[in-house]
Design a protein around this motif. Sequence first.
Motif, PDB file in Angstrom:
ATOM      1  N   ASP A   1     -17.801 -36.105  -6.917  1.00 18.76           N
ATOM      2  CA  ASP A   1     -16.382 -36.409  -7.179  1.00 18.76           C
ATOM      3  C   ASP A   1     -15.570 -36.520  -5.886  1.00 18.76           C
ATOM      4  OD1 ASP A   1     -16.912 -36.300  -9.914  1.00 18.76           O
ATOM      5  OD2 ASP A   1     -16.541 -34.145  -9.995  1.00 18.76           O
ATOM      6  N   ILE A   2     -16.131 -37.195  -4.884  1.00 14.73           N
ATOM      7  CA  ILE A   2     -15.445 -37.367  -3.604  1.00 14.73           C
ATOM      8  C   ILE A   2     -14.665 -38.684  -3.626  1.00 14.73           C
ATOM      9  CG2 ILE A   2     -15.709 -37.564  -1.105  1.00 14.73           C
ATOM     10  CD1 ILE A   2     -16.600 -34.873  -2.168  1.00 14.73           C
ATOM     11  N   SER A   3     -13.368 -38.602  -3.339  1.00 15.23           N
ATOM     12  CA  SER A   3     -12.520 -39.796  -3.315  1.00 15.23           C
ATOM     13  C   SER A   3     -11.542 -39.727  -2.143  1.00 15.23           C
ATOM     14  CB  SER A   3     -11.732 -39.945  -4.620  1.00 15.23           C
ATOM     15  OG  SER A   3     -12.578 -40.138  -5.732  1.00 15.23           O
ATOM     16  N   PHE A   4     -11.462 -40.804  -1.373  1.00 15.47           N
ATOM     17  CA  PHE A   4     -10.458 -40.934  -0.312  1.00 15.47           C
ATOM     18  C   PHE A   4     -10.501 -42.368   0.210  1.00 15.47           C
ATOM     19  CE2 PHE A   4     -14.355 -39.410   1.739  1.00 15.47           C
ATOM     20  CZ  PHE A   4     -14.531 -40.350   2.743  1.00 15.47           C
ATOM     21  N   ASP A   5      -9.423 -42.754   0.873  1.00 19.34           N
ATOM     22  CA  ASP A   5      -9.350 -44.057   1.541  1.00 19.34           C
ATOM     23  C   ASP A   5      -9.050 -43.839   3.015  1.00 19.34           C
ATOM     24  OD1 ASP A   5      -9.771 -45.536  -0.783  1.00 19.34           O
ATOM     25  OD2 ASP A   5      -7.627 -45.701  -1.231  1.00 19.34           O
ATOM     26  N   ILE A   6      -9.644 -44.679   3.853  1.00 17.96           N
ATOM     27  CA  ILE A   6      -9.350 -44.666   5.283  1.00 17.96           C
ATOM     28  C   ILE A   6      -8.922 -46.070   5.682  1.00 17.96           C
ATOM     29  CG2 ILE A   6     -10.295 -44.338   7.609  1.00 17.96           C
ATOM     30  CD1 ILE A   6     -12.224 -42.306   6.443  1.00 17.96           C
ATOM     31  N   HIS A   7      -7.786 -46.169   6.378  1.00 17.77           N
ATOM     32  CA  HIS A   7      -7.253 -47.461   6.775  1.00 17.77           C
ATOM     33  C   HIS A   7      -7.562 -47.764   8.241  1.00 17.77           C
ATOM     34  CE1 HIS A   7      -4.917 -46.697   3.097  1.00 17.77           C
ATOM     35  NE2 HIS A   7      -4.867 -48.019   3.003  1.00 17.77           N
TER      36      HIS A   7
ATOM     37  N   LEU B   1     -17.960 -30.602  -2.350  1.00 19.81           N
ATOM     38  CA  LEU B   1     -16.686 -30.971  -2.956  1.00 19.81           C
ATOM     39  C   LEU B   1     -15.609 -31.091  -1.877  1.00 19.81           C
ATOM     40  CD1 LEU B   1     -16.708 -28.540  -6.028  1.00 19.81           C
ATOM     41  CD2 LEU B   1     -17.298 -30.981  -6.023  1.00 19.81           C
ATOM     42  N   LEU B   2     -14.694 -32.023  -2.062  1.00 15.30           N
ATOM     43  CA  LEU B   2     -13.598 -32.213  -1.116  1.00 15.30           C
ATOM     44  C   LEU B   2     -12.495 -31.199  -1.418  1.00 15.30           C
ATOM     45  CD1 LEU B   2     -12.381 -33.846   1.197  1.00 15.30           C
ATOM     46  CD2 LEU B   2     -11.471 -35.443  -0.505  1.00 15.30           C
ATOM     47  N   GLN B   3     -12.287 -30.271  -0.468  1.00 12.26           N
ATOM     48  CA  GLN B   3     -11.307 -29.208  -0.654  1.00 12.26           C
ATOM     49  C   GLN B   3      -9.905 -29.612  -0.213  1.00 12.26           C
ATOM     50  OE1 GLN B   3     -12.334 -26.114  -2.042  1.00 12.26           O
ATOM     51  NE2 GLN B   3     -14.161 -27.360  -2.383  1.00 12.26           N
ATOM     52  N   LEU B   4      -9.815 -30.397   0.875  1.00 13.81           N
ATOM     53  CA  LEU B   4      -8.508 -30.717   1.429  1.00 13.81           C
ATOM     54  C   LEU B   4      -8.582 -32.002   2.227  1.00 13.81           C
ATOM     55  CD1 LEU B   4      -5.539 -29.796   1.890  1.00 13.81           C
ATOM     56  CD2 LEU B   4      -6.339 -28.586   3.932  1.00 13.81           C
ATOM     57  N   ASP B   5      -7.540 -32.814   2.111  1.00 19.12           N
ATOM     58  CA  ASP B   5      -7.386 -34.051   2.886  1.00 19.12           C
ATOM     59  C   ASP B   5      -5.963 -34.022   3.434  1.00 19.12           C
ATOM     60  OD1 ASP B   5      -6.915 -36.618   3.827  1.00 19.12           O
ATOM     61  OD2 ASP B   5      -7.655 -37.643   2.022  1.00 19.12           O
ATOM     62  N   GLY B   6      -5.844 -33.885   4.765  1.00 21.84           N
ATOM     63  CA  GLY B   6      -4.508 -33.771   5.334  1.00 21.84           C
ATOM     64  C   GLY B   6      -4.538 -33.833   6.845  1.00 21.84           C
ATOM     65  N   PRO B   7      -3.414 -33.470   7.503  1.00 22.34           N
ATOM     66  CA  PRO B   7      -3.379 -33.455   8.961  1.00 22.34           C
ATOM     67  C   PRO B   7      -4.493 -32.572   9.530  1.00 22.34           C
ATOM     68  CG  PRO B   7      -1.179 -33.214   8.063  1.00 22.34           C
ATOM     69  CD  PRO B   7      -2.116 -33.101   6.906  1.00 22.34           C
ATOM     70  N   MET B   8      -5.063 -32.977  10.673  1.00 21.38           N
ATOM     71  CA  MET B   8      -6.215 -32.285  11.236  1.00 21.38           C
ATOM     72  C   MET B   8      -5.947 -30.805  11.447  1.00 21.38           C
ATOM     73  SD  MET B   8      -9.354 -33.186  12.204  1.00 21.38           S
ATOM     74  CE  MET B   8      -9.932 -31.730  11.309  1.00 21.38           C
ATOM     75  N   ASP B   9      -4.788 -30.456  11.955  1.00 20.54           N
ATOM     76  CA  ASP B   9      -4.470 -29.044  12.207  1.00 20.54           C
ATOM     77  C   ASP B   9      -4.476 -28.240  10.912  1.00 20.54           C
ATOM     78  OD1 ASP B   9      -4.288 -29.412  14.934  1.00 20.54           O
ATOM     79  OD2 ASP B   9      -2.097 -29.570  14.967  1.00 20.54           O
ATOM     80  N   ASP B  10      -3.929 -28.814   9.838  1.00 19.94           N
ATOM     81  CA  ASP B  10      -3.886 -28.112   8.554  1.00 19.94           C
ATOM     82  C   ASP B  10      -5.287 -27.925   7.993  1.00 19.94           C
ATOM     83  OD1 ASP B  10      -1.171 -28.190   8.870  1.00 19.94           O
ATOM     84  OD2 ASP B  10      -0.792 -29.656   7.274  1.00 19.94           O
TER      85      ASP B  10
ATOM     86  N   ASP C   1     -14.924 -41.323  -6.465  1.00 20.43           N
ATOM     87  CA  ASP C   1     -15.755 -40.489  -7.343  1.00 20.43           C
ATOM     88  C   ASP C   1     -17.210 -40.456  -6.891  1.00 20.43           C
ATOM     89  OD1 ASP C   1     -13.551 -39.965  -9.041  1.00 20.43           O
ATOM     90  OD2 ASP C   1     -13.852 -41.905 -10.036  1.00 20.43           O
ATOM     91  N   LEU C   2     -17.422 -40.382  -5.588  1.00 20.94           N
ATOM     92  CA  LEU C   2     -18.757 -40.501  -5.013  1.00 20.94           C
ATOM     93  C   LEU C   2     -19.593 -39.258  -5.283  1.00 20.94           C
ATOM     94  CD1 LEU C   2     -20.380 -42.474  -3.136  1.00 20.94           C
ATOM     95  CD2 LEU C   2     -19.667 -41.031  -1.233  1.00 20.94           C
ATOM     96  N   GLY C   3     -20.862 -39.477  -5.588  1.00 20.50           N
ATOM     97  CA  GLY C   3     -21.775 -38.361  -5.796  1.00 20.50           C
ATOM     98  C   GLY C   3     -23.202 -38.762  -5.496  1.00 20.50           C
ATOM     99  N   ILE C   4     -23.990 -37.788  -5.035  1.00 23.17           N
ATOM    100  CA  ILE C   4     -25.409 -38.030  -4.811  1.00 23.17           C
ATOM    101  C   ILE C   4     -26.170 -36.754  -5.149  1.00 23.17           C
ATOM    102  CG2 ILE C   4     -25.305 -37.408  -2.350  1.00 23.17           C
ATOM    103  CD1 ILE C   4     -27.441 -39.625  -1.898  1.00 23.17           C
ATOM    104  N   GLU C   5     -27.304 -36.933  -5.830  1.00 24.76           N
ATOM    105  CA  GLU C   5     -28.091 -35.817  -6.348  1.00 24.76           C
ATOM    106  C   GLU C   5     -29.429 -35.759  -5.613  1.00 24.76           C
ATOM    107  OE1 GLU C   5     -29.178 -34.068 -10.800  1.00 24.76           O
ATOM    108  OE2 GLU C   5     -28.934 -36.228 -10.492  1.00 24.76           O
ATOM    109  N   PHE C   6     -29.817 -34.564  -5.182  1.00 25.14           N
ATOM    110  CA  PHE C   6     -31.070 -34.362  -4.462  1.00 25.14           C
ATOM    111  C   PHE C   6     -31.960 -33.383  -5.215  1.00 25.14           C
ATOM    112  CE2 PHE C   6     -28.794 -35.108  -0.159  1.00 25.14           C
ATOM    113  CZ  PHE C   6     -29.006 -36.480  -0.279  1.00 25.14           C
ATOM    114  N   TYR C   7     -33.277 -33.464  -4.948  1.00 25.79           N
ATOM    115  CA  TYR C   7     -34.198 -32.428  -5.409  1.00 25.79           C
ATOM    116  C   TYR C   7     -34.060 -31.211  -4.506  1.00 25.79           C
ATOM    117  CZ  TYR C   7     -36.474 -36.056  -8.186  1.00 25.79           C
ATOM    118  OH  TYR C   7     -36.723 -37.060  -9.075  1.00 25.79           O
ATOM    119  N   ARG C   8     -34.131 -30.020  -5.105  1.00 24.70           N
ATOM    120  CA  ARG C   8     -34.018 -28.801  -4.298  1.00 24.70           C
ATOM    121  C   ARG C   8     -35.228 -28.601  -3.401  1.00 24.70           C
ATOM    122  NH1 ARG C   8     -29.854 -25.673  -4.614  1.00 24.70           N
ATOM    123  NH2 ARG C   8     -28.562 -25.735  -6.482  1.00 24.70           N
TER     124      ARG C   8
END
Length: 271
Positions: free
Chosen positions: A68-74, A249-258, A32-39
């Motif tokens: 709202d970024i969520s993922f795990d890397i092994h 926002l994270l749109q897709l997490d999958g195989p690199m080609d996809d 659920d990562l988020g960071i807010e910046f000044y414009r």
Amino acid sequence: MADHWSGVPDPADDRAGAPQDATDKPVISVSDLGIEFYRSRRRQLSLREMIFHGRSGAPVETFWALRDISFDIHKGEAVGLVGGNGSGKSTLLKMIAGVLLPDAGSVEVTGGVAPLIELTGGFVNDLTARDNIYLTAGLHGLSKDRIEEHFDEIVDFAGPEVRAGLDMPYRHFSSGMKVRLGFAVITTLDEPIVLVDEVLAVGDRAFREKCYRRMEALLETGKTLFLVSHSEGDLKRFSTRGLFLKRGLLQLDGPMDDVLAAYNEDLDGGS
């Protein structure tokens, strides 16, 4: 797609490796990562405002660079991050590197990181290149003995121009020499996680190929790679898994080609 890459990969298996043991803890965990910046840069406070109000009366407009970024890397995964300019790619990499702190959620990294992000950051213009090697490698945790053990390797990789200028102030180096030296130092760090932000696109063709071979050698030792690049060739060459960011926002997490297919369709106005 496999999440775990054990030992030297079998090229026929497209760096797939053995399936990830679900009990293994991720080396990078983003929740659920988020960071807010000044414009825009906030105007300086007047002395009167600081004394009587403690803040500027001007309206403050902010935006979420990531949300709202969520993922795990092994361990051993090779992950490519794609997205248009301003999508948050470099910001995410800097948060994983610990350069930026989140305003929401969390990022946990297990093990050290070799950050190929801003290669010339941390080098001191008034010091010699030789002194900068010791300083930068030392700040990344290498002992003096370890630096001396790898000193010639670092300089040889950086090239003859760098070797010839080892004892002159770093500020006199060309931008290309600075990048060569930075890449040589950072890739010498024996860290389990390698973060790369577009640096493979720098330098002449011969140096880029030299960088590619160094990256492949690192991956063959089972290191974990997180790569930001606009080059499909680089992404397909090094990554098996992809993440697609759009407007933070994270749109897709999958195989690199996809992931590349989805990103290209988005660029073409398909979504």
